[in-house]
Write a protein that holds these residues in place. Structure first.
Motif, PDB file in Angstrom:
ATOM      1  N   MET A   1     -42.137  24.785 -10.078  1.00 22.78           N
ATOM      2  CA  MET A   1     -43.188  24.212  -9.248  1.00 22.78           C
ATOM      3  C   MET A   1     -42.543  23.244  -8.252  1.00 22.78           C
ATOM      4  SD  MET A   1     -46.450  24.317  -8.658  1.00 22.78           S
ATOM      5  CE  MET A   1     -47.001  25.286 -10.038  1.00 22.78           C
ATOM      6  N   PRO A   2     -42.869  23.321  -6.966  1.00 17.62           N
ATOM      7  CA  PRO A   2     -42.258  22.442  -5.969  1.00 17.62           C
ATOM      8  C   PRO A   2     -42.610  20.975  -6.218  1.00 17.62           C
ATOM      9  CG  PRO A   2     -43.383  24.283  -4.920  1.00 17.62           C
ATOM     10  CD  PRO A   2     -43.740  24.313  -6.369  1.00 17.62           C
ATOM     11  N   THR A   3     -41.669  20.113  -5.902  1.00 20.38           N
ATOM     12  CA  THR A   3     -41.919  18.679  -6.012  1.00 20.38           C
ATOM     13  C   THR A   3     -42.553  18.200  -4.712  1.00 20.38           C
ATOM     14  OG1 THR A   3     -39.753  18.147  -5.114  1.00 20.38           O
ATOM     15  CG2 THR A   3     -39.896  18.406  -7.513  1.00 20.38           C
ATOM     16  N   PRO A   4     -43.170  16.999  -4.716  1.00 19.30           N
ATOM     17  CA  PRO A   4     -43.842  16.522  -3.517  1.00 19.30           C
ATOM     18  C   PRO A   4     -42.974  16.534  -2.264  1.00 19.30           C
ATOM     19  CG  PRO A   4     -44.386  15.116  -5.347  1.00 19.30           C
ATOM     20  CD  PRO A   4     -43.357  16.101  -5.832  1.00 19.30           C
ATOM     21  N   SER A   5     -41.710  16.218  -2.389  1.00 16.13           N
ATOM     22  CA  SER A   5     -40.865  16.138  -1.207  1.00 16.13           C
ATOM     23  C   SER A   5     -40.131  17.450  -0.922  1.00 16.13           C
ATOM     24  CB  SER A   5     -39.854  15.001  -1.365  1.00 16.13           C
ATOM     25  OG  SER A   5     -39.031  15.246  -2.483  1.00 16.13           O
ATOM     26  N   SER A   6     -40.380  18.479  -1.707  1.00 15.20           N
ATOM     27  CA  SER A   6     -39.582  19.690  -1.542  1.00 15.20           C
ATOM     28  C   SER A   6     -39.795  20.379  -0.202  1.00 15.20           C
ATOM     29  CB  SER A   6     -39.840  20.670  -2.687  1.00 15.20           C
ATOM     30  OG  SER A   6     -41.161  21.133  -2.658  1.00 15.20           O
ATOM     31  N   LEU A   7     -40.999  20.335   0.354  1.00 17.44           N
ATOM     32  CA  LEU A   7     -41.211  20.958   1.659  1.00 17.44           C
ATOM     33  C   LEU A   7     -40.461  20.191   2.745  1.00 17.44           C
ATOM     34  CD1 LEU A   7     -42.500  23.176   3.356  1.00 17.44           C
ATOM     35  CD2 LEU A   7     -44.475  21.679   3.665  1.00 17.44           C
ATOM     36  N   LEU A   8     -40.527  18.878   2.708  1.00 20.69           N
ATOM     37  CA  LEU A   8     -39.767  18.075   3.671  1.00 20.69           C
ATOM     38  C   LEU A   8     -38.275  18.340   3.540  1.00 20.69           C
ATOM     39  CD1 LEU A   8     -41.506  14.571   3.626  1.00 20.69           C
ATOM     40  CD2 LEU A   8     -41.280  16.127   5.563  1.00 20.69           C
ATOM     41  N   GLU A   9     -37.794  18.357   2.308  1.00 20.80           N
ATOM     42  CA  GLU A   9     -36.366  18.606   2.080  1.00 20.80           C
ATOM     43  C   GLU A   9     -35.970  19.993   2.542  1.00 20.80           C
ATOM     44  OE1 GLU A   9     -35.790  17.927  -2.067  1.00 20.80           O
ATOM     45  OE2 GLU A   9     -36.191  15.780  -1.893  1.00 20.80           O
ATOM     46  N   ALA A  10     -36.775  20.980   2.214  1.00 20.68           N
ATOM     47  CA  ALA A  10     -36.468  22.360   2.597  1.00 20.68           C
ATOM     48  C   ALA A  10     -36.464  22.517   4.113  1.00 20.68           C
ATOM     49  CB  ALA A  10     -37.470  23.326   1.964  1.00 20.68           C
ATOM     50  N   ALA A  11     -37.463  21.949   4.778  1.00 24.16           N
ATOM     51  CA  ALA A  11     -37.524  22.032   6.239  1.00 24.16           C
ATOM     52  C   ALA A  11     -36.375  21.263   6.869  1.00 24.16           C
ATOM     53  CB  ALA A  11     -38.857  21.502   6.741  1.00 24.16           C
ATOM     54  N   GLY A  12     -36.068  20.099   6.311  1.00 24.15           N
ATOM     55  CA  GLY A  12     -34.966  19.292   6.834  1.00 24.15           C
ATOM     56  C   GLY A  12     -33.619  19.968   6.712  1.00 24.15           C
ATOM     57  N   CYS A  13     -33.484  20.821   5.696  1.00 21.41           N
ATOM     58  CA  CYS A  13     -32.231  21.560   5.485  1.00 21.41           C
ATOM     59  C   CYS A  13     -32.259  22.940   6.135  1.00 21.41           C
ATOM     60  CB  CYS A  13     -31.965  21.728   3.993  1.00 21.41           C
ATOM     61  SG  CYS A  13     -31.704  20.191   3.122  1.00 21.41           S
ATOM     62  N   SER A  20     -40.859  29.014   2.542  1.00 20.94           N
ATOM     63  CA  SER A  20     -41.740  30.150   2.292  1.00 20.94           C
ATOM     64  C   SER A  20     -42.314  30.111   0.876  1.00 20.94           C
ATOM     65  CB  SER A  20     -40.983  31.460   2.525  1.00 20.94           C
ATOM     66  OG  SER A  20     -41.816  32.554   2.326  1.00 20.94           O
ATOM     67  N   LEU A  21     -41.483  29.818  -0.111  1.00 17.42           N
ATOM     68  CA  LEU A  21     -41.953  29.720  -1.500  1.00 17.42           C
ATOM     69  C   LEU A  21     -42.980  28.603  -1.662  1.00 17.42           C
ATOM     70  CD1 LEU A  21     -38.618  30.278  -3.484  1.00 17.42           C
ATOM     71  CD2 LEU A  21     -40.616  31.803  -3.377  1.00 17.42           C
ATOM     72  N   PHE A  22     -42.745  27.477  -1.022  1.00 16.92           N
ATOM     73  CA  PHE A  22     -43.696  26.369  -1.100  1.00 16.92           C
ATOM     74  C   PHE A  22     -45.035  26.797  -0.514  1.00 16.92           C
ATOM     75  CE2 PHE A  22     -45.956  22.660   0.271  1.00 16.92           C
ATOM     76  CZ  PHE A  22     -45.741  21.744  -0.739  1.00 16.92           C
ATOM     77  N   LEU A  23     -45.009  27.424   0.641  1.00 18.65           N
ATOM     78  CA  LEU A  23     -46.246  27.835   1.303  1.00 18.65           C
ATOM     79  C   LEU A  23     -47.011  28.862   0.465  1.00 18.65           C
ATOM     80  CD1 LEU A  23     -44.994  28.049   4.990  1.00 18.65           C
ATOM     81  CD2 LEU A  23     -46.401  26.251   3.942  1.00 18.65           C
ATOM     82  N   GLN A  24     -46.289  29.737  -0.239  1.00 14.11           N
ATOM     83  CA  GLN A  24     -46.936  30.732  -1.087  1.00 14.11           C
ATOM     84  C   GLN A  24     -47.558  30.096  -2.334  1.00 14.11           C
ATOM     85  OE1 GLN A  24     -43.971  33.706  -1.930  1.00 14.11           O
ATOM     86  NE2 GLN A  24     -43.629  34.129   0.231  1.00 14.11           N
ATOM     87  N   SER A  25     -47.043  28.935  -2.730  1.00 16.18           N
ATOM     88  CA  SER A  25     -47.486  28.322  -3.980  1.00 16.18           C
ATOM     89  C   SER A  25     -48.710  27.410  -3.822  1.00 16.18           C
ATOM     90  CB  SER A  25     -46.342  27.520  -4.610  1.00 16.18           C
ATOM     91  OG  SER A  25     -46.108  26.339  -3.855  1.00 16.18           O
ATOM     92  N   ILE A  26     -49.187  27.204  -2.617  1.00 14.70           N
ATOM     93  CA  ILE A  26     -50.311  26.289  -2.427  1.00 14.70           C
ATOM     94  C   ILE A  26     -51.531  27.002  -1.854  1.00 14.70           C
ATOM     95  CG2 ILE A  26     -48.820  24.289  -2.093  1.00 14.70           C
ATOM     96  CD1 ILE A  26     -49.398  24.508   0.907  1.00 14.70           C
ATOM     97  N   ASN A  27     -52.666  26.352  -1.989  1.00 13.58           N
ATOM     98  CA  ASN A  27     -53.899  26.870  -1.420  1.00 13.58           C
ATOM     99  C   ASN A  27     -54.053  26.257  -0.027  1.00 13.58           C
ATOM    100  OD1 ASN A  27     -56.425  27.658  -0.688  1.00 13.58           O
ATOM    101  ND2 ASN A  27     -57.463  26.793  -2.485  1.00 13.58           N
ATOM    102  N   LEU A  28     -53.755  27.047   0.998  1.00 14.55           N
ATOM    103  CA  LEU A  28     -53.797  26.547   2.363  1.00 14.55           C
ATOM    104  C   LEU A  28     -55.205  26.176   2.812  1.00 14.55           C
ATOM    105  CD1 LEU A  28     -51.255  29.015   3.981  1.00 14.55           C
ATOM    106  CD2 LEU A  28     -50.913  26.598   3.498  1.00 14.55           C
ATOM    107  N   GLN A  29     -56.216  26.763   2.178  1.00 20.22           N
ATOM    108  CA  GLN A  29     -57.607  26.472   2.559  1.00 20.22           C
ATOM    109  C   GLN A  29     -57.963  25.009   2.284  1.00 20.22           C
ATOM    110  OE1 GLN A  29     -58.490  28.748   4.206  1.00 20.22           O
ATOM    111  NE2 GLN A  29     -58.493  30.751   3.306  1.00 20.22           N
ATOM    112  N   ASP A  30     -57.383  24.422   1.246  1.00 22.50           N
ATOM    113  CA  ASP A  30     -57.710  23.047   0.861  1.00 22.50           C
ATOM    114  C   ASP A  30     -56.851  22.001   1.561  1.00 22.50           C
ATOM    115  OD1 ASP A  30     -59.551  24.103  -0.883  1.00 22.50           O
ATOM    116  OD2 ASP A  30     -58.187  24.029  -2.606  1.00 22.50           O
ATOM    117  N   GLY A  38     -53.029  13.625  -3.093  1.00 19.38           N
ATOM    118  CA  GLY A  38     -51.854  13.925  -3.884  1.00 19.38           C
ATOM    119  C   GLY A  38     -51.788  15.344  -4.415  1.00 19.38           C
ATOM    120  N   THR A  39     -52.789  16.169  -4.125  1.00 18.20           N
ATOM    121  CA  THR A  39     -52.721  17.549  -4.586  1.00 18.20           C
ATOM    122  C   THR A  39     -51.595  18.261  -3.870  1.00 18.20           C
ATOM    123  OG1 THR A  39     -54.262  18.343  -2.909  1.00 18.20           O
ATOM    124  CG2 THR A  39     -55.213  17.628  -5.025  1.00 18.20           C
ATOM    125  N   GLN A  40     -51.148  19.327  -4.482  1.00 17.67           N
ATOM    126  CA  GLN A  40     -50.037  20.070  -3.910  1.00 17.67           C
ATOM    127  C   GLN A  40     -50.380  20.610  -2.525  1.00 17.67           C
ATOM    128  OE1 GLN A  40     -48.356  22.849  -6.588  1.00 17.67           O
ATOM    129  NE2 GLN A  40     -46.874  23.613  -5.119  1.00 17.67           N
TER     130      GLN A  40
END
Length: 190
Positions: A1-13, A20-30, A38-40
């Motif tokens: 499960m991605p950590t709160p900062s994982s999208l920032l870290e992944a994009a920064g790197c 892509s994995l982070f985006l697939q793991s969340i509900n974009l509608q919410d 604090g929800t994912q």
């Protein structure tokens, strides 16, 4: 499960796979930039200490693959600005990110769009447009693209400087620095 900062870290790197994995793991509608429960889903719009989102980091590094993924997931990234009021367009211009700039101008906004004009003339907390930043670093390719897209060249910042004045200051600073260098740095010894 991605950590709160994982999208920032992944994009920064520039890690397209992790983004892509982070985006697939969340509900974009919410997901919404103003919701901080604090929800994912809302970790999608998390910012770092400077106020940089994952899309901001993609623009700073001219990482078009990550930027495309993020904007496809949510165009709401376009409304997020840094703590100094810098938009994605400001950041692409400041960091000479031509691939991301071209994408924003050509694919995200249509040339006749009022949204494009608002973006082109948007100011940061210093009342600088993206044109001011591009002129301030002397990047002619970025300035040319902004002019072709319809950016205003006469808008002044909080100090009353137009992009033209800012560019003259840049040239002055470069010339002043170059003339202060020892001659051995300017001309090769024979």
């Amino acid at each position: 499960m991605p950590t709160p900062s994982s999208l920032l870290e992944a994009a920064g790197c520039g890690d397209v796979q992790r983004v892509s994995l982070f985006l697939q793991s969340i509900n974009l509608q919410d997901a919404h930039p103003d919701n901080t429960d604090g929800t994912q889903s809302n970790q999608l719009f998390e910012v770092d200490r400077q106020g940089y989102s994952a899309a901001a980091w993609a623009c700073c590094q001219d990482d078009l693959s990550v930027l495309e993924l993020l904007l496809t997931a949510s165009p709401k990234f376009l409304s997020i600005v840094t703590h100094h009021g810098a938009s994605l367009l400001h950041l692409t211009c400041l960091h000479k990110s031509l691939r991301c700039l071209d994408h924003l101008l050509a694919h995200v906004f249509t040339q006749d769009s009022p949204q494009l004009l608002r973006l082109l003339d948007a100011t940061n907390h210093f009342q600088e447009t993206a044109m001011h930043l591009a002129a301030g670093i002397g990047h002619t390719q970025t300035v040319r693209r902004l002019i072709e897209a319809g950016a205003a060249c006469v808008r002044t910042d909080q100090y009353g400087r137009s992009p033209h004045t800012v560019s003259q200051l840049y040239i002055y600073q470069v010339f002043t620095y170059a003339t202060r260098l020892p001659t051995t740095h300017i001309l090769p010894s024979t």
